[in-house]
Design an enzyme around this catalytic site. Structure first.
Site, short mmCIF file in Angstrom:
data_model
loop_
_atom_site.label_atom_id
_atom_site.label_comp_id
_atom_site.label_asym_id
_atom_site.label_seq_id
_atom_site.Cartn_x
_atom_site.Cartn_y
_atom_site.Cartn_z
N ALA A 88 70.45 -38.14 -19.63
CA ALA A 88 70.12 -36.72 -19.42
C ALA A 88 69.90 -36.04 -20.75
O ALA A 88 70.33 -36.53 -21.79
CB ALA A 88 71.27 -36.02 -18.68
N THR A 105 63.45 -34.79 -17.75
CA THR A 105 64.44 -35.88 -17.82
C THR A 105 65.43 -35.82 -16.67
O THR A 105 65.67 -36.81 -15.98
CB THR A 105 65.21 -35.81 -19.15
OG1 THR A 105 64.28 -35.95 -20.21
CG2 THR A 105 66.26 -36.89 -19.24
N THR A 135 77.94 -32.68 -13.58
CA THR A 135 78.78 -31.79 -14.40
C THR A 135 79.35 -30.64 -13.57
O THR A 135 78.71 -30.19 -12.60
CB THR A 135 77.93 -31.21 -15.56
OG1 THR A 135 78.61 -30.11 -16.14
CG2 THR A 135 76.57 -30.69 -15.08
N ASP A 136 80.50 -30.12 -13.99
CA ASP A 136 81.08 -28.95 -13.31
C ASP A 136 80.21 -27.71 -13.51
O ASP A 136 80.35 -26.72 -12.79
CB ASP A 136 82.52 -28.68 -13.79
CG ASP A 136 82.63 -28.36 -15.28
OD1 ASP A 136 81.62 -28.47 -16.00
OD2 ASP A 136 83.74 -27.99 -15.72
N GLU A 137 79.27 -27.77 -14.48
CA GLU A 137 78.46 -26.58 -14.77
C GLU A 137 77.53 -26.21 -13.61
O GLU A 137 77.03 -25.10 -13.55
CB GLU A 137 77.68 -26.78 -16.09
CG GLU A 137 78.64 -27.06 -17.23
CD GLU A 137 78.02 -27.04 -18.62
OE1 GLU A 137 77.03 -26.33 -18.83
OE2 GLU A 137 78.55 -27.74 -19.50
N TYR A 160 70.05 -25.99 -18.25
CA TYR A 160 70.69 -27.32 -18.18
C TYR A 160 71.36 -27.52 -16.83
O TYR A 160 71.10 -28.50 -16.13
CB TYR A 160 71.72 -27.48 -19.32
CG TYR A 160 72.72 -28.59 -19.09
CD1 TYR A 160 72.31 -29.92 -19.04
CD2 TYR A 160 74.09 -28.32 -18.90
CE1 TYR A 160 73.22 -30.96 -18.82
CE2 TYR A 160 75.00 -29.34 -18.68
CZ TYR A 160 74.57 -30.65 -18.63
OH TYR A 160 75.47 -31.66 -18.40
N LYS A 164 70.61 -30.15 -13.64
CA LYS A 164 71.59 -31.11 -13.10
C LYS A 164 71.82 -30.83 -11.61
O LYS A 164 71.95 -31.75 -10.80
CB LYS A 164 72.92 -31.01 -13.85
CG LYS A 164 72.88 -31.50 -15.29
CD LYS A 164 72.63 -33.00 -15.44
CE LYS A 164 73.78 -33.86 -14.97
NZ LYS A 164 73.55 -35.30 -15.31
P1 NAD Z 1 74.32 -37.37 -24.46
O1 NAD Z 1 73.32 -36.31 -24.72
O2 NAD Z 1 75.32 -37.73 -25.51
O3 NAD Z 1 73.57 -38.73 -24.06
C1 NAD Z 1 72.49 -38.77 -23.18
C2 NAD Z 1 71.83 -40.13 -23.30
O4 NAD Z 1 70.71 -40.16 -22.38
C3 NAD Z 1 71.24 -40.41 -24.70
O5 NAD Z 1 71.62 -41.69 -25.13
C4 NAD Z 1 69.73 -40.32 -24.48
O6 NAD Z 1 68.98 -41.16 -25.35
C5 NAD Z 1 69.60 -40.76 -23.03
N1 NAD Z 1 68.35 -40.26 -22.44
C6 NAD Z 1 67.88 -38.98 -22.49
N2 NAD Z 1 66.68 -38.91 -21.90
C7 NAD Z 1 66.40 -40.15 -21.42
C8 NAD Z 1 65.32 -40.70 -20.69
N3 NAD Z 1 64.27 -39.95 -20.33
N4 NAD Z 1 65.35 -42.02 -20.35
C9 NAD Z 1 66.42 -42.80 -20.72
N5 NAD Z 1 67.46 -42.33 -21.43
C10 NAD Z 1 67.46 -41.01 -21.77
O7 NAD Z 1 75.05 -36.93 -23.11
P2 NAD Z 1 76.58 -37.08 -22.69
O8 NAD Z 1 77.33 -35.92 -23.18
O9 NAD Z 1 77.03 -38.44 -22.96
O10 NAD Z 1 76.43 -36.88 -21.11
C11 NAD Z 1 76.13 -37.98 -20.26
C12 NAD Z 1 76.02 -37.50 -18.83
O11 NAD Z 1 77.24 -36.89 -18.42
C13 NAD Z 1 74.93 -36.44 -18.63
O12 NAD Z 1 74.29 -36.71 -17.40
C14 NAD Z 1 75.70 -35.13 -18.57
O13 NAD Z 1 75.03 -34.20 -17.77
C15 NAD Z 1 77.01 -35.57 -17.94
N6 NAD Z 1 78.19 -34.77 -18.33
C16 NAD Z 1 78.47 -34.50 -19.63
C17 NAD Z 1 79.62 -33.78 -19.96
C18 NAD Z 1 79.99 -33.52 -21.41
O14 NAD Z 1 80.99 -32.83 -21.67
N7 NAD Z 1 79.29 -34.04 -22.39
C19 NAD Z 1 80.47 -33.33 -18.96
C20 NAD Z 1 80.15 -33.62 -17.62
C21 NAD Z 1 79.02 -34.34 -17.32
P1 TYD Z 2 79.36 -26.95 -25.80
O1 TYD Z 2 80.12 -27.98 -26.57
O2 TYD Z 2 77.93 -26.70 -26.15
O3 TYD Z 2 79.52 -27.32 -24.26
P2 TYD Z 2 79.11 -26.45 -22.94
O4 TYD Z 2 78.26 -25.33 -23.31
O5 TYD Z 2 78.38 -27.47 -22.12
O6 TYD Z 2 80.41 -26.04 -22.33
O7 TYD Z 2 80.12 -25.57 -25.95
C1 TYD Z 2 81.48 -25.41 -25.55
C2 TYD Z 2 81.85 -23.96 -25.70
O8 TYD Z 2 81.84 -23.62 -27.10
C3 TYD Z 2 80.86 -23.00 -25.06
O9 TYD Z 2 81.57 -21.90 -24.52
C4 TYD Z 2 79.97 -22.56 -26.20
C5 TYD Z 2 80.91 -22.57 -27.38
N1 TYD Z 2 80.31 -22.89 -28.70
C6 TYD Z 2 80.56 -22.04 -29.80
O10 TYD Z 2 81.25 -21.04 -29.71
N2 TYD Z 2 80.00 -22.39 -31.00
C7 TYD Z 2 79.22 -23.51 -31.16
O11 TYD Z 2 78.72 -23.75 -32.28
C8 TYD Z 2 79.01 -24.36 -30.02
C9 TYD Z 2 78.14 -25.58 -30.16
C10 TYD Z 2 79.57 -24.01 -28.82
#
Ligand code: NAD
Ligand code: TYD
Length: 354
Positions: A88, A105, A135-137, A160, A164
């Site tokens: 994603a 994507t 995601t919870d978002e 975003y 999702k």
């Molecule tokens: P990330 O951005 O670190 O990694 C995403 C990966 O997807 C990358 O390796 C990227 O190259 C790959 N990708 C993107 N576009 C692509 C495409 N078109 N084809 C193939 N691969 C592609 O993301 P993350 O933080 O590891 O999140 C992974 C998943 O978990 C996502 O679906 C996100 O919505 C979900 N998620 C993330 C969080 C969080 O806190 N990071 C929380 C809940 C859910």
């Molecule tokens: P983030 O890590 O981008 O995750 P998400 O928006 O998906 O929750 O941000 C976490 C929280 O931190 C969000 O409330 C936005 C805030 N934030 C800042 O205050 N400063 C920053 O530079 C970033 C990247 C996020």
């Protein structure tokens, strides 16, 4: 009991959470064949998987989930029986700048995967699994005192989360319309090793190390529920193997923090680890313009997963935050490669002949 062999396609395995999921599955299930499908966008880093890349049950394939033709050929060739879909675009700030990329994507890519899986599995859906990592978002912003349950209406507020949510709806529609065996999980904010330093915690760590301002959006009063990434991976393992087809499971740490309090806690740990005077890192805190449409609070109720499938988080926030800081401090090369762009060379060096 006979050992069950499976071939699982994990998408987005070179990203933050995906790399932890890949490591868990490759090490825990030597009898499985694990394929990591990743396009290698800016957020991907194959260095994340350096320790397991030579395991015989692991393979990396570079490819784009937006390319349906490529996916159809892949599914035909590989006889995959499970998909764990993490690929994603994942950063809210980027979705405000370039929402179409997120639709492409996250929505079209997911639809393509659903189509390719259904086509290749055809009439034989026995034992198959299509698992959407969400995601919870997608639930929007929670009022104080409220918690997101699996029954909370979907109400995304950012491009975003809208992308999702749309993807989740397509997954449910494929379950309903074609009986595709699907699962969806919705997790709170993850943190831990290998987190790309555009997200809050690694960005703050990197900025403290490089003596740059710590940008706090708005008043820093937004609340997130933080879960250590390996606990998310263990939940995905349990849901993939034991989750009830067609169900949604919330995953969360029951660990709410106001951004500003979290940043102060992080500054304190960094001062201790770097032998700085208490209060040194906090001096870098700088309040900046708020994110557009900034969700105030995410708060997840994961009691369904805990009571029905027996999962619970294993890492406390205090321990997890310290482990995370320790990881970044002892992996300065990783951070330097990411911030300099050198991490992109890893693929060229390691995979050019494969
Ligand atoms: P990330 O951005 O670190 O990694 C995403 C990966 O997807 C990358 O390796 C990227 O190259 C790959 N990708 C993107 N576009 C692509 C495409 N078109 N084809 C193939 N691969 C592609 O993301 P993350 O933080 O590891 O999140 C992974 C998943 O978990 C996502 O679906 C996100 O919505 C979900 N998620 C993330 C969080 C969080 O806190 N990071 C929380 C809940 C859910
Ligand atoms: P983030 O890590 O981008 O995750 P998400 O928006 O998906 O929750 O941000 C976490 C929280 O931190 C969000 O409330 C936005 C805030 N934030 C800042 O205050 N400063 C920053 O530079 C970033 C990247 C996020």
């Amino acid at each position: 009991m006979a050992i069950m062999k499976r071939k699982i396609l994990i998408t987005g395995g070179a990203g933050f959470i995906g790399s932890h999921v890949i490591r868990l599955f490759v090490k825990k299930y030597p009898e499985y064949s694990i394929i990591n499908l990743d396009k290698l966008t800016y957020a991907a880093n194959l260095e994340n998987l350096h320790d397991i890349e030579s395991y015989p049950n692991y393979r990396f394939i570079k490819g784009d989930i937006v390319d349906l033709n490529f996916l159809n050929i892949l599914f035909q060739k590989e006889a995959v029986d499970g998909v764990i879909h993490l690929a994603a675009e994942s950063h809210v700030d980027r979705s405000l700048e370039n929402p179409a990329e997120f639709v492409n994507t996250n929505v079209l890519g997911t639809l393509n995967l659903l189509q390719a899986a259904l086509k290749s599995w055809g009439g034989n859906l026995e034992g198959k699994r299509f698992y959407q990592v969400s995601t919870d978002e997608v639930y929007g912003s929670a009022e104080h005192g409220d918690f997101f349950t699996e029954k909370t209406p979907i109400d995304p507020k950012s491009p975003y989360s809208a992308s999702k949510a749309a993807a989740d709806h397509f997954v449910s529609a494929y379950q309903n319309s074609f009986k595709l065996p699907t699962l969806i999980s919705r997790c709170s904010n993850n943190y831990g090793p290998n987190h790309f330093p555009e997200k809050l915690i690694p960005l703050m760590i990197n900025n403290i190390l490089t003596d740059k301002p710590l940008p706090v959006y708005g008043k820093g009063e937004n609340i997130r529920d933080w879960l250590y990434v390996e606990d998310h991976a263990s939940a995905i393992d349990i849901i993939f193997h034991s989750g009830k087809i067609g169900e949604v499971y919330n995953i969360g740490g029951n660990n709410e923090w106001k951004n500003i309090d979290l940043i102060h806690a992080l500054c304190k740990i960094m001062d201790e680890k770097l032998n700085k005077e208490p209060g040194t890192s906090a001096k870098l805190i700088t309040y900046v313009k708020d994110r557009a449409g900034h969700d105030l609070r995410y708060a997840i109720d994961s009691s369904k997963l805990q009571s029905q499938l027996g999962w619970s988080p294993s890492v406390t926030f205090e321990a997890g935050l310290e482990k995370t800081v320790d990881w970044y401090l002892s992996n300065r090369d990783w951070l330097n490669h990411v911030t300099s762009g050198a991490y992109k060379d890893y693929y060229a060096g390691m995979y050019q002949n494969r």
